[in-house]
Design an enzyme around this catalytic site. Sequence first.
Site, PDB file in Angstrom:
ATOM      1  N   LYS A 252       1.721  25.731 -22.253  1.00 10.93           N
ATOM      2  CA  LYS A 252       1.423  25.695 -20.817  1.00 10.93           C
ATOM      3  C   LYS A 252       0.864  24.335 -20.409  1.00 10.93           C
ATOM      4  CE  LYS A 252       3.197  28.869 -21.248  1.00 10.93           C
ATOM      5  NZ  LYS A 252       3.646  29.764 -22.328  1.00 10.93           N
TER       6      LYS A 252
ATOM      7  N   GLY B  96      18.808  29.593 -29.219  1.00 10.30           N
ATOM      8  CA  GLY B  96      18.105  30.732 -28.635  1.00 10.30           C
ATOM      9  C   GLY B  96      17.615  30.411 -27.238  1.00 10.30           C
TER      10      GLY B  96
ATOM     11  N   GLY C  98      15.799  32.306 -25.342  1.00 14.02           N
ATOM     12  CA  GLY C  98      14.747  33.266 -25.013  1.00 14.02           C
ATOM     13  C   GLY C  98      13.591  32.523 -24.362  1.00 14.02           C
TER      14      GLY C  98
ATOM     15  N   ILE D 148      10.872  30.918 -25.614  1.00  7.92           N
ATOM     16  CA  ILE D 148      10.518  29.581 -26.105  1.00  7.92           C
ATOM     17  C   ILE D 148      11.624  28.582 -25.775  1.00  7.92           C
ATOM     18  CG2 ILE D 148      10.042  28.182 -28.179  1.00  7.92           C
ATOM     19  CD1 ILE D 148       8.656  30.594 -29.392  1.00  7.92           C
TER      20      ILE D 148
ATOM     21  N   VAL E  56      26.545  30.340 -34.134  1.00  7.45           N
ATOM     22  CA  VAL E  56      26.106  29.097 -34.794  1.00  7.45           C
ATOM     23  C   VAL E  56      26.513  29.125 -36.260  1.00  7.45           C
ATOM     24  CG1 VAL E  56      24.084  27.744 -35.465  1.00  7.45           C
ATOM     25  CG2 VAL E  56      24.200  28.733 -33.175  1.00  7.45           C
TER      26      VAL E  56
ATOM     27  N   ALA F  96       0.363  37.669 -26.134  1.00  5.28           N
ATOM     28  CA  ALA F  96      -1.066  37.527 -26.381  1.00  5.28           C
ATOM     29  C   ALA F  96      -1.861  38.633 -25.690  1.00  5.28           C
ATOM     30  CB  ALA F  96      -1.535  36.162 -25.889  1.00  5.28           C
TER      31      ALA F  96
ATOM     32  N   HIS G 256      -2.098  35.261   5.099  1.00  9.19           N
ATOM     33  CA  HIS G 256      -1.012  34.422   5.611  1.00  9.19           C
ATOM     34  C   HIS G 256      -1.516  32.982   5.777  1.00  9.19           C
ATOM     35  CE1 HIS G 256       2.479  33.124   7.835  1.00  9.19           C
ATOM     36  NE2 HIS G 256       1.665  32.531   8.685  1.00  9.19           N
TER      37      HIS G 256
HETATM   38  P1  FAD Z   1      -1.712  35.110 -33.866  1.00  8.42           P
HETATM   39  O1  FAD Z   1      -2.045  34.445 -32.611  1.00  8.42           O
HETATM   40  O2  FAD Z   1      -0.491  34.662 -34.598  1.00  8.42           O
HETATM   41  O3  FAD Z   1      -2.974  34.926 -34.807  1.00  8.42           O
HETATM   42  C1  FAD Z   1      -2.973  35.320 -36.139  1.00  8.42           C
HETATM   43  C2  FAD Z   1      -4.069  34.546 -36.855  1.00  8.42           C
HETATM   44  O4  FAD Z   1      -4.268  35.126 -38.139  1.00  8.42           O
HETATM   45  C3  FAD Z   1      -3.719  33.077 -37.106  1.00  8.42           C
HETATM   46  O5  FAD Z   1      -4.809  32.265 -36.800  1.00  8.42           O
HETATM   47  C4  FAD Z   1      -3.422  33.034 -38.614  1.00  8.42           C
HETATM   48  O6  FAD Z   1      -3.731  31.791 -39.209  1.00  8.42           O
HETATM   49  C5  FAD Z   1      -4.373  34.092 -39.104  1.00  8.42           C
HETATM   50  N1  FAD Z   1      -4.006  34.693 -40.399  1.00  8.42           N
HETATM   51  C6  FAD Z   1      -2.813  35.181 -40.782  1.00  8.42           C
HETATM   52  N2  FAD Z   1      -2.899  35.722 -42.029  1.00  8.42           N
HETATM   53  C7  FAD Z   1      -4.186  35.559 -42.415  1.00  8.42           C
HETATM   54  C8  FAD Z   1      -4.913  35.914 -43.578  1.00  8.42           C
HETATM   55  N3  FAD Z   1      -4.339  36.588 -44.586  1.00  8.42           N
HETATM   56  N4  FAD Z   1      -6.218  35.577 -43.651  1.00  8.42           N
HETATM   57  C9  FAD Z   1      -6.834  34.911 -42.634  1.00  8.42           C
HETATM   58  N5  FAD Z   1      -6.192  34.568 -41.496  1.00  8.42           N
HETATM   59  C10 FAD Z   1      -4.897  34.894 -41.392  1.00  8.42           C
HETATM   60  N6  FAD Z   1       2.277  35.020 -25.362  1.00  8.42           N
HETATM   61  C11 FAD Z   1       1.859  35.229 -24.101  1.00  8.42           C
HETATM   62  O7  FAD Z   1       1.377  36.323 -23.800  1.00  8.42           O
HETATM   63  N7  FAD Z   1       1.949  34.251 -23.145  1.00  8.42           N
HETATM   64  C12 FAD Z   1       2.463  33.038 -23.428  1.00  8.42           C
HETATM   65  O8  FAD Z   1       2.526  32.177 -22.552  1.00  8.42           O
HETATM   66  C13 FAD Z   1       2.912  32.789 -24.736  1.00  8.42           C
HETATM   67  N8  FAD Z   1       3.426  31.590 -25.051  1.00  8.42           N
HETATM   68  C14 FAD Z   1       3.834  31.356 -26.332  1.00  8.42           C
HETATM   69  C15 FAD Z   1       4.405  30.140 -26.627  1.00  8.42           C
HETATM   70  C16 FAD Z   1       4.852  29.873 -27.901  1.00  8.42           C
HETATM   71  C17 FAD Z   1       5.454  28.528 -28.213  1.00  8.42           C
HETATM   72  C18 FAD Z   1       4.712  30.857 -28.913  1.00  8.42           C
HETATM   73  C19 FAD Z   1       5.152  30.604 -30.319  1.00  8.42           C
HETATM   74  C20 FAD Z   1       4.159  32.099 -28.632  1.00  8.42           C
HETATM   75  C21 FAD Z   1       3.720  32.356 -27.328  1.00  8.42           C
HETATM   76  N9  FAD Z   1       3.193  33.588 -26.979  1.00  8.42           N
HETATM   77  C22 FAD Z   1       2.793  33.821 -25.702  1.00  8.42           C
HETATM   78  C23 FAD Z   1       3.034  34.660 -27.973  1.00  8.42           C
HETATM   79  C24 FAD Z   1       1.584  34.703 -28.484  1.00  8.42           C
HETATM   80  O9  FAD Z   1       1.258  33.458 -29.028  1.00  8.42           O
HETATM   81  C25 FAD Z   1       1.422  35.798 -29.525  1.00  8.42           C
HETATM   82  O10 FAD Z   1       1.887  37.029 -29.014  1.00  8.42           O
HETATM   83  C26 FAD Z   1      -0.035  35.942 -29.901  1.00  8.42           C
HETATM   84  O11 FAD Z   1      -0.538  34.756 -30.445  1.00  8.42           O
HETATM   85  C27 FAD Z   1      -0.212  37.063 -30.926  1.00  8.42           C
HETATM   86  O12 FAD Z   1      -1.569  37.176 -31.223  1.00  8.42           O
HETATM   87  P2  FAD Z   1      -2.058  37.743 -32.637  1.00  8.42           P
HETATM   88  O13 FAD Z   1      -3.551  37.752 -32.569  1.00  8.42           O
HETATM   89  O14 FAD Z   1      -1.363  38.993 -32.956  1.00  8.42           O
HETATM   90  O15 FAD Z   1      -1.562  36.684 -33.719  1.00  8.42           O
HETATM   91  P1  NAI Z   2      13.022  35.480 -27.964  1.00 12.59           P
HETATM   92  O1  NAI Z   2      13.175  36.798 -28.613  1.00 12.59           O
HETATM   93  O2  NAI Z   2      12.383  35.387 -26.643  1.00 12.59           O
HETATM   94  O3  NAI Z   2      14.450  34.790 -27.826  1.00 12.59           O
HETATM   95  C1  NAI Z   2      15.264  34.554 -28.924  1.00 12.59           C
HETATM   96  C2  NAI Z   2      16.673  34.290 -28.431  1.00 12.59           C
HETATM   97  O4  NAI Z   2      17.417  33.780 -29.514  1.00 12.59           O
HETATM   98  C3  NAI Z   2      17.374  35.538 -27.927  1.00 12.59           C
HETATM   99  O5  NAI Z   2      17.954  35.287 -26.682  1.00 12.59           O
HETATM  100  C4  NAI Z   2      18.400  35.815 -29.006  1.00 12.59           C
HETATM  101  O6  NAI Z   2      19.561  36.443 -28.529  1.00 12.59           O
HETATM  102  C5  NAI Z   2      18.684  34.413 -29.510  1.00 12.59           C
HETATM  103  N1  NAI Z   2      19.191  34.352 -30.886  1.00 12.59           N
HETATM  104  C6  NAI Z   2      18.802  35.069 -31.959  1.00 12.59           C
HETATM  105  N2  NAI Z   2      19.492  34.685 -33.052  1.00 12.59           N
HETATM  106  C7  NAI Z   2      20.344  33.705 -32.649  1.00 12.59           C
HETATM  107  C8  NAI Z   2      21.304  32.908 -33.326  1.00 12.59           C
HETATM  108  N3  NAI Z   2      21.530  33.050 -34.634  1.00 12.59           N
HETATM  109  N4  NAI Z   2      21.992  32.002 -32.603  1.00 12.59           N
HETATM  110  C9  NAI Z   2      21.774  31.843 -31.267  1.00 12.59           C
HETATM  111  N5  NAI Z   2      20.867  32.574 -30.595  1.00 12.59           N
HETATM  112  C10 NAI Z   2      20.159  33.489 -31.273  1.00 12.59           C
HETATM  113  O7  NAI Z   2      12.271  34.584 -29.065  1.00 12.59           O
HETATM  114  P2  NAI Z   2      11.555  33.175 -28.954  1.00 12.59           P
HETATM  115  O8  NAI Z   2      12.005  32.414 -27.778  1.00 12.59           O
HETATM  116  O9  NAI Z   2      11.682  32.588 -30.313  1.00 12.59           O
HETATM  117  O10 NAI Z   2      10.058  33.579 -28.708  1.00 12.59           O
HETATM  118  C11 NAI Z   2       9.403  34.458 -29.608  1.00 12.59           C
HETATM  119  C12 NAI Z   2       8.448  35.330 -28.896  1.00 12.59           C
HETATM  120  O11 NAI Z   2       7.282  34.585 -28.568  1.00 12.59           O
HETATM  121  C13 NAI Z   2       8.933  35.856 -27.550  1.00 12.59           C
HETATM  122  O12 NAI Z   2       9.749  36.989 -27.695  1.00 12.59           O
HETATM  123  C14 NAI Z   2       7.653  36.207 -26.901  1.00 12.59           C
HETATM  124  O13 NAI Z   2       7.231  37.453 -27.378  1.00 12.59           O
HETATM  125  C15 NAI Z   2       6.726  35.125 -27.390  1.00 12.59           C
HETATM  126  N6  NAI Z   2       6.607  34.076 -26.375  1.00 12.59           N
HETATM  127  C16 NAI Z   2       6.100  34.414 -25.161  1.00 12.59           C
HETATM  128  C17 NAI Z   2       5.991  33.480 -24.171  1.00 12.59           C
HETATM  129  C18 NAI Z   2       5.482  33.900 -22.842  1.00 12.59           C
HETATM  130  O14 NAI Z   2       4.957  34.995 -22.735  1.00 12.59           O
HETATM  131  N7  NAI Z   2       5.591  33.068 -21.810  1.00 12.59           N
HETATM  132  C19 NAI Z   2       6.362  32.086 -24.380  1.00 12.59           C
HETATM  133  C20 NAI Z   2       6.933  31.850 -25.678  1.00 12.59           C
HETATM  134  C21 NAI Z   2       7.015  32.821 -26.629  1.00 12.59           C
END
Ligand code: FAD
Ligand code: NAI
Length: 476
Positions: free
Chosen positions: A59, A191, A193, A195, A248, A331, A455
């Site tokens: 973000k 992908g 999706g 990300i 792919v 999250a 408004h």
């Molecule tokens: P995580 O955040 O993955 O945390 C797990 C933690 O556990 C980590 O710190 C890891 O190091 C630790 N851990 C793992 N195994 C062990 C162990 N054995 N011992 C000690 N520590 C350990 N979601 C949204 O809602 N809004 C968004 O805008 C959004 N944007 C995203 C953008 C990207 C690029 C990505 C990749 C994800 C995004 N998400 C977003 C998804 C969101 O990040 C996850 O859904 C969320 O972080 C999940 O929370 P969690 O606590 O389950 O796990």
């Molecule tokens: P995603 O599930 O959102 O999208 C993955 C995409 O990849 C799908 O459209 C799928 O059809 C495609 N795909 C899968 N295999 C493929 C292949 N072999 N070749 C081409 N396309 C393929 O997963 P993404 O974007 O990796 O994000 C992971 C998760 O992280 C999200 O589902 C979401 O839960 C979380 N996230 C949330 C955000 C938010 O809330 N704003 C921001 C970023 C991530």
Amino acid sequence: MSNKQFDVIVIGGGPGGYVAAIRAAQLGFNVACIDEWKNGKGGPALGGTCTNIGCIPSKALLQSSEHYEHAGHSFADHGIKVEGLTLDLDRMLARKDAVVKQNNDGIVYLFKKNKISFFHGRGSFVKAAEGGYEVKVAGAAEESITGKHVIVATGSNARPLPGAAFDEENILSNDGALRIGGVPKKLGLIGSGVIGLEMGSVWRRLGAEVTVLEALPTFLGAVDEQIAREAKKAFDKQGLKIELGVSVGEIKSGKKGVSIAYTDAKGGARTLEVDKLIVSIGRVPNTTGLAADAVGLKLDERGAIVVDDECRTNLPNVWAIGDVVRGPMLAHKAEEEGVAVAERIAGQHGHVNFNTIPWVIYTSPEIAWVGQTEQQLKASGRAYKAGNFPFLANGRARALGDTTGMVKFVADATTDEILGVHMVGPMVSELISEAVVAMEFKASAEDIARICHAHPSLSEATKEAALAVDKRTLNF
Ligand code: FAD
Ligand code: NAI
């Protein structure tokens, strides 16, 4: 080796784990949280994927890159001339890192405030012990702690494509995608999706020529079709090239970049040559190093921890939440589960309503929704009414200079209960909460239509879309 005894041990300090730890501490429990994430200096960095390489840094870069795009393209419309605009990418990335650190530090403060014992290192199950479970912490030192209850919140990792491991140099996961040292001339993403769209938008705005290859023939299949169509039109206009229905093949990475062989939707053999490739094809639950076997903790075929509707695992007093279990990888879903589990441990009735979890994609236009889509309602045979209102007819959107998109309601044909709200347009990440509140209170579209909205505000589009369900918009 010490053996400290806790009421609750949380393994994982992401949004699921750290929030569960805080709620458990608020409820009077003696709580430990173990997290292994390391910052650049090897120190702790609480907040998990979300804070370190997910929600927060993405973000931050979306905001910075949007400012850059506005300065380059839309300020002129507002009568603001910008000459000699340049990009300081190092500064932009450093700001993003500073935002991440503020959030890491914030959680450290919250742990102190709530008297949560933090252990930096990897937590793994040793055995069921008297009074709960023994968990080993492998950090700078090794120690063993025991908890009556254990909440596993170990999150997820990016899924690599077979034969194309992440090197974070040429083939990037979300981690590398957030710290590319120079704007690539050509960027590929696999992908389209969440990300793919967010990261593709960041680097396109900064000047990369972006191509996204998507396996499915439909764009954003989980999103309401009308909203997805509108979003796709906007992305096409911006020059974000999205190819649907591709297959792919071999990926070759070398000094000159990455070459991706693929078959296009018509069956033609194609090759995409790019400087960098981001692979964003979903995420896999993470239980690496947890030693689930040591206590017989059950995982499913995807590697997710098996839980019931209330996050109970197959083991008594062992719970699991967030990305490591079923359900959307978000999250706020992880946080809600963390709160609910802490409350259940305290004998309360924690609850998560899966029907009202909002989704937001932070592109421009933003995409946000809650509840059921029109296509889901059609498939289930439920009789519904739909109404929408375009931002084109909203005064605030005109003043902002962004009239892309719409708000759309679907409501039960008989009772008028809101079944879903779908949005694409400016700041809909904020507008969606009104819809979530309405659905939690089982509001009807008429309820929203009769509420006074300020408004001029974008939220008037929500009111008007609710009016549209009854075909009586006032401004369109
Ligand atoms: P995580 O955040 O993955 O945390 C797990 C933690 O556990 C980590 O710190 C890891 O190091 C630790 N851990 C793992 N195994 C062990 C162990 N054995 N011992 C000690 N520590 C350990 N979601 C949204 O809602 N809004 C968004 O805008 C959004 N944007 C995203 C953008 C990207 C690029 C990505 C990749 C994800 C995004 N998400 C977003 C998804 C969101 O990040 C996850 O859904 C969320 O972080 C999940 O929370 P969690 O606590 O389950 O796990
Ligand atoms: P995603 O599930 O959102 O999208 C993955 C995409 O990849 C799908 O459209 C799928 O059809 C495609 N795909 C899968 N295999 C493929 C292949 N072999 N070749 C081409 N396309 C393929 O997963 P993404 O974007 O990796 O994000 C992971 C998760 O992280 C999200 O589902 C979401 O839960 C979380 N996230 C949330 C955000 C938010 O809330 N704003 C921001 C970023 C991530």
